[in-house]
Design a protein around this motif. Structure first.
Motif, PDB file in Angstrom:
ATOM      1  N   TRP A 132       0.990  -1.175   0.033  1.00  0.00           N
ATOM      2  CA  TRP A 132       0.062  -0.148  -0.067  1.00  0.00           C
ATOM      3  C   TRP A 132       0.850   1.346   0.078  1.00  0.00           C
ATOM      4  O   TRP A 132       0.719   2.083  -0.664  1.00  0.00           O
ATOM      5  N   SER A 133       1.826   1.315   0.934  1.00  0.00           N
ATOM      6  CA  SER A 133       2.667   2.355   1.090  1.00  0.00           C
ATOM      7  C   SER A 133       3.597   2.721  -0.490  1.00  0.00           C
ATOM      8  O   SER A 133       3.900   3.812  -0.855  1.00  0.00           O
ATOM      9  N   VAL A 134       4.090   1.705  -0.893  1.00  0.00           N
ATOM     10  CA  VAL A 134       4.911   1.793  -2.380  1.00  0.00           C
ATOM     11  C   VAL A 134       3.983   2.425  -3.212  1.00  0.00           C
ATOM     12  O   VAL A 134       4.296   3.319  -4.059  1.00  0.00           O
ATOM     13  N   LEU A 135       2.587   1.822  -3.437  1.00  0.00           N
ATOM     14  CA  LEU A 135       1.703   2.268  -4.241  1.00  0.00           C
ATOM     15  C   LEU A 135       1.377   3.820  -4.179  1.00  0.00           C
ATOM     16  O   LEU A 135       1.189   4.556  -5.040  1.00  0.00           O
ATOM     17  N   ALA A 136       0.946   3.943  -2.802  1.00  0.00           N
ATOM     18  CA  ALA A 136       0.473   5.519  -2.444  1.00  0.00           C
ATOM     19  C   ALA A 136       1.632   6.582  -2.931  1.00  0.00           C
ATOM     20  O   ALA A 136       1.333   7.462  -3.337  1.00  0.00           O
ATOM     21  N   ILE A 137       3.002   6.052  -2.668  1.00  0.00           N
ATOM     22  CA  ILE A 137       4.218   6.865  -3.050  1.00  0.00           C
ATOM     23  C   ILE A 137       4.033   7.128  -4.152  1.00  0.00           C
ATOM     24  O   ILE A 137       4.332   8.304  -4.743  1.00  0.00           O
ATOM     25  N   GLN A 138       4.278   6.029  -5.097  1.00  0.00           N
ATOM     26  CA  GLN A 138       4.442   6.084  -6.606  1.00  0.00           C
ATOM     27  C   GLN A 138       2.989   7.039  -7.349  1.00  0.00           C
ATOM     28  O   GLN A 138       3.392   7.772  -8.100  1.00  0.00           O
ATOM     29  N   ARG A 139       2.120   6.726  -6.926  1.00  0.00           N
ATOM     30  CA  ARG A 139       0.969   7.254  -7.253  1.00  0.00           C
ATOM     31  C   ARG A 139       0.411   8.675  -6.760  1.00  0.00           C
ATOM     32  O   ARG A 139      -0.310   9.420  -7.191  1.00  0.00           O
TER      33      ARG A 139
ATOM     34  N   PRO B 202      -4.453   4.493  -3.230  1.00  0.00           N
ATOM     35  CA  PRO B 202      -3.969   4.448  -4.443  1.00  0.00           C
ATOM     36  C   PRO B 202      -4.787   3.357  -5.376  1.00  0.00           C
ATOM     37  O   PRO B 202      -4.561   3.310  -6.670  1.00  0.00           O
ATOM     38  N   PHE B 203      -5.931   2.802  -4.790  1.00  0.00           N
ATOM     39  CA  PHE B 203      -6.683   1.851  -5.414  1.00  0.00           C
ATOM     40  C   PHE B 203      -7.916   1.773  -4.620  1.00  0.00           C
ATOM     41  O   PHE B 203      -7.887   2.057  -3.360  1.00  0.00           O
ATOM     42  N   PRO B 204      -9.224   1.517  -5.162  1.00  0.00           N
ATOM     43  CA  PRO B 204     -10.198   1.495  -4.550  1.00  0.00           C
ATOM     44  C   PRO B 204     -10.382   0.362  -3.660  1.00  0.00           C
ATOM     45  O   PRO B 204      -9.894  -0.808  -3.961  1.00  0.00           O
TER      46      PRO B 204
END
Length: 104
Positions: free
Chosen positions: A57-64, A69-71
């Protein structure tokens, strides 16, 4: 309570003596995030899963650059809650037979 981790004791366990479905999950996640998987599994089987989810979750949130970062789908949350409750029920059943299914 674990001496090296801050926080509050579980209110359900404090009032009834019965641990809740997420008792020891924070400690298990913390142990998994520091690489101690055996300790993590000692506290709660969902610890490594929660740690992997938090990292992903953290990686995606930082990237996006988004907090979500997703529903979150209701079905996914429902399956997760169901699995957590089933694991809790098994641990409770084992503890009623005399086995130590929950850490002291």
């Amino acid at each position: 309570m674990h001496p090296s981790l801050p926080g509050w004791d579980c209110p359900l366990r404090g009032l009834t003596g019965i641990p809740c479905p997420t008792c020891f999950l924070t400690r298990a996640t913390s142990a998994a995030l520091t690489g101690n998987l055996s300790e993590s599994l000692h506290w709660h089987a969902f610890g490594p899963i929660a740690a992997a989810g938090l990292v992903g979750w953290s990686v995606l949130a930082i990237q996006r650059r988004e907090l979500l970062p997703f529903p979150l789908r209701a079905g996914t949350l429902g399956w997760g809650a169901g699995a957590l409750l089933a694991y809790w029920a098994v641990r409770l059943g084992l503890s009623f037979t005399g086995l130590q299914a929950f850490p002291p």
